[in-house]
Scaffold this motif. Structure first.
Motif, PDB file in Angstrom:
ATOM      1  N   PRO A 128       0.815  -1.223   0.000  1.00  0.00           N
ATOM      2  CA  PRO A 128       0.000   0.000   0.000  1.00  0.00           C
ATOM      3  C   PRO A 128       0.843   1.265   0.000  1.00  0.00           C
ATOM      4  CG  PRO A 128       0.011  -1.001   2.177  1.00  0.00           C
ATOM      5  CD  PRO A 128       0.686  -1.974   1.254  1.00  0.00           C
ATOM      6  N   PHE A 129       2.160   1.130   0.225  1.00  0.00           N
ATOM      7  CA  PHE A 129       3.043   2.286   0.305  1.00  0.00           C
ATOM      8  C   PHE A 129       3.777   2.540  -1.008  1.00  0.00           C
ATOM      9  CE2 PHE A 129       3.645  -0.016   4.531  1.00  0.00           C
ATOM     10  CZ  PHE A 129       2.467   0.502   5.059  1.00  0.00           C
ATOM     11  N   ILE A 130       3.507   1.723  -2.034  1.00  0.00           N
ATOM     12  CA  ILE A 130       4.237   1.825  -3.297  1.00  0.00           C
ATOM     13  C   ILE A 130       3.244   1.834  -4.451  1.00  0.00           C
ATOM     14  CG2 ILE A 130       5.973   0.744  -4.792  1.00  0.00           C
ATOM     15  CD1 ILE A 130       7.030  -0.694  -2.265  1.00  0.00           C
ATOM     16  N   VAL A 131       3.385   2.824  -5.361  1.00  0.00           N
ATOM     17  CA  VAL A 131       2.480   2.914  -6.512  1.00  0.00           C
ATOM     18  C   VAL A 131       3.290   3.128  -7.792  1.00  0.00           C
ATOM     19  CG1 VAL A 131       0.547   3.829  -5.162  1.00  0.00           C
ATOM     20  CG2 VAL A 131       2.163   5.416  -6.224  1.00  0.00           C
TER      21      VAL A 131
ATOM     22  N   PHE B 268      -1.916  10.032 -11.813  1.00  0.00           N
ATOM     23  CA  PHE B 268      -0.892  11.022 -11.476  1.00  0.00           C
ATOM     24  C   PHE B 268      -1.412  12.106 -10.536  1.00  0.00           C
ATOM     25  CE2 PHE B 268       0.949  15.218 -12.736  1.00  0.00           C
ATOM     26  CZ  PHE B 268       2.119  15.091 -12.004  1.00  0.00           C
ATOM     27  N   MET B 269      -2.519  12.759 -10.889  1.00  0.00           N
ATOM     28  CA  MET B 269      -3.015  13.861 -10.055  1.00  0.00           C
ATOM     29  C   MET B 269      -3.504  13.390  -8.682  1.00  0.00           C
ATOM     30  SD  MET B 269      -2.233  16.610 -11.430  1.00  0.00           S
ATOM     31  CE  MET B 269      -3.074  17.644 -10.213  1.00  0.00           C
TER      32      MET B 269
ATOM     33  N   GLY C  85       4.621   3.325   5.871  1.00  0.00           N
ATOM     34  CA  GLY C  85       3.554   4.284   5.622  1.00  0.00           C
ATOM     35  C   GLY C  85       3.882   5.721   5.964  1.00  0.00           C
ATOM     36  N   ALA C  86       5.096   5.985   6.424  1.00  0.00           N
ATOM     37  CA  ALA C  86       5.473   7.373   6.726  1.00  0.00           C
ATOM     38  C   ALA C  86       5.596   8.189   5.442  1.00  0.00           C
ATOM     39  CB  ALA C  86       6.783   7.424   7.505  1.00  0.00           C
ATOM     40  N   PHE C  87       5.839   7.522   4.316  1.00  0.00           N
ATOM     41  CA  PHE C  87       5.796   8.182   3.012  1.00  0.00           C
ATOM     42  C   PHE C  87       5.331   7.160   1.978  1.00  0.00           C
ATOM     43  CE2 PHE C  87       9.978   6.206   2.746  1.00  0.00           C
ATOM     44  CZ  PHE C  87      10.096   5.837   1.412  1.00  0.00           C
ATOM     45  N   THR C  88       4.875   7.668   0.831  1.00  0.00           N
ATOM     46  CA  THR C  88       4.485   6.814  -0.288  1.00  0.00           C
ATOM     47  C   THR C  88       5.562   6.897  -1.357  1.00  0.00           C
ATOM     48  OG1 THR C  88       2.137   7.196   0.121  1.00  0.00           O
ATOM     49  CG2 THR C  88       2.730   6.365  -2.058  1.00  0.00           C
ATOM     50  N   LEU C  89       5.958   5.751  -1.883  1.00  0.00           N
ATOM     51  CA  LEU C  89       6.920   5.704  -2.978  1.00  0.00           C
ATOM     52  C   LEU C  89       6.162   5.582  -4.294  1.00  0.00           C
ATOM     53  CD1 LEU C  89       9.796   5.374  -4.178  1.00  0.00           C
ATOM     54  CD2 LEU C  89       9.560   2.907  -3.771  1.00  0.00           C
ATOM     55  N   ALA C  90       6.396   6.520  -5.210  1.00  0.00           N
ATOM     56  CA  ALA C  90       5.775   6.488  -6.537  1.00  0.00           C
ATOM     57  C   ALA C  90       6.869   6.293  -7.580  1.00  0.00           C
ATOM     58  CB  ALA C  90       5.012   7.783  -6.794  1.00  0.00           C
TER      59      ALA C  90
END
Length: 284
Positions: free
Chosen positions: A4-7, A14-15, A54-59
């Protein structure tokens, strides 16, 4: 890696993904298959995202497939890293970087790993998962261990795992501002244990043994009562006084009880380790 932390960024999401940085910081990694350095670091970035829980999301943005998005950001070199918060870019770096440099950049804007571990442990305690929370709490550095909420969490864990001595130590040093209803509830649990640990039956046995300290059967009965209320150090010490003189006291029953208590304490228990060493010293 499903997480859930990686997209994977594309024109369709994108938006919304960029907008999500208003709630959770967003780290965008611009890469392409033709740039080996930009693709080689992806597994490390994915693991970093998992570690931060979950402290940040990796895109991940494949610049060959999404040239339009890459152009909007003016990406000129691969890999490029950009960190967004509140919908705005706050940091970034271009060109090959060691994962340690990226983590250092994150640490300038995100809670530290220790703070994340603390928060995770506090969530586990709130959910009643004391056994899972305890090793996380014990791993924290001293500057976090002195925090009132951490002391309360440790006391709760120690009570649930029946380490009442350590629970009492934590509760003795709770700052006044943290002595709320949760604190009072923990104090009440400890007092209930202390009352049970000094029951009239135990007091009666202690009084009888004080008058007849060579009575092995009386000592064993008292030791078993100590063990039943988690007063294991007193139980082991009492039995040891007899088996160190006669390993087969009470036809071996005392030694068996001694071993049973050690087994119940577990391999990692320091008290059990101490008495195992003492026992081995007279066995071999």
């Amino acid at each position: 890696m499903q997480s859930p932390f990686i997209v994977e960024l594309n024109q369709q999401n994108f938006m919304p993904v960029l907008e999500s940085s208003r709630q959770t910081p967003l780290l965008i990694h611009f890469w392409a298959p033709m740039s080996q350095e930009s693709s080689d670091i992806i597994p490390q970035l994915q693991q970093l995202a998992q570690n931060y829980n979950g402290a940040f999301t990796l895109a991940l943005l494949n610049c060959e497939q999404e040239q339009g998005i890459a152009a909007q950001f003016g990406v000129q070199t691969l890999p490029t890293i950009a960190l967004f918060s509140e919908g705005q870019p706050v940091d970034g770096m271009g060109g090959p970087q060691p994962i340690s440099a990226i983590e250092e950049m994150l640490n300038r804007h995100l809670p530290s790993q220790d703070a994340l571990t603390m928060n995770r442990a506090l969530q586990l305690v709130a959910a009643g998962e004391h056994t899972q929370a305890l090793p996380l709490l014990k791993s924290l550095p001293e500057e976090l261990l002195v925090k009132g909420e951490v002391k309360l969490a440790l006391a709760a864990c120690y009570l649930e795992t029946q380490d009442f001595t350590l629970a009492a130590e934590q509760l003795q040093h709770i700052p006044l501002e943290y002595q709320d209803n949760d604190y009072k509830s923990l104090i009440a649990k400890l007092e209930l244990h202390n009352q049970a640990a000094n029951s009239p039956e135990i007091q009666s046995l202690e009084s009888a043994f004080a008058q007849d300290q060579d009575n092995a059967k009386l000592a064993l009965d008292l030791a078993l009562n100590y063990h039943n209320v988690n007063r294991d150090e007193e139980a082991l010490e009492l039995i040891w006084r007899f088996i160190v003189k006669n390993l087969n006291a009470l036809d071996g029953e005392m030694k068996k009880t001694f071993m049973d208590i050690l087994s119940a304490l577990g391999q990692g228990n320091p008290l059990a380790a101490q008495y195992r060493r003492q026992l081995y010293s007279i066995l071999y």
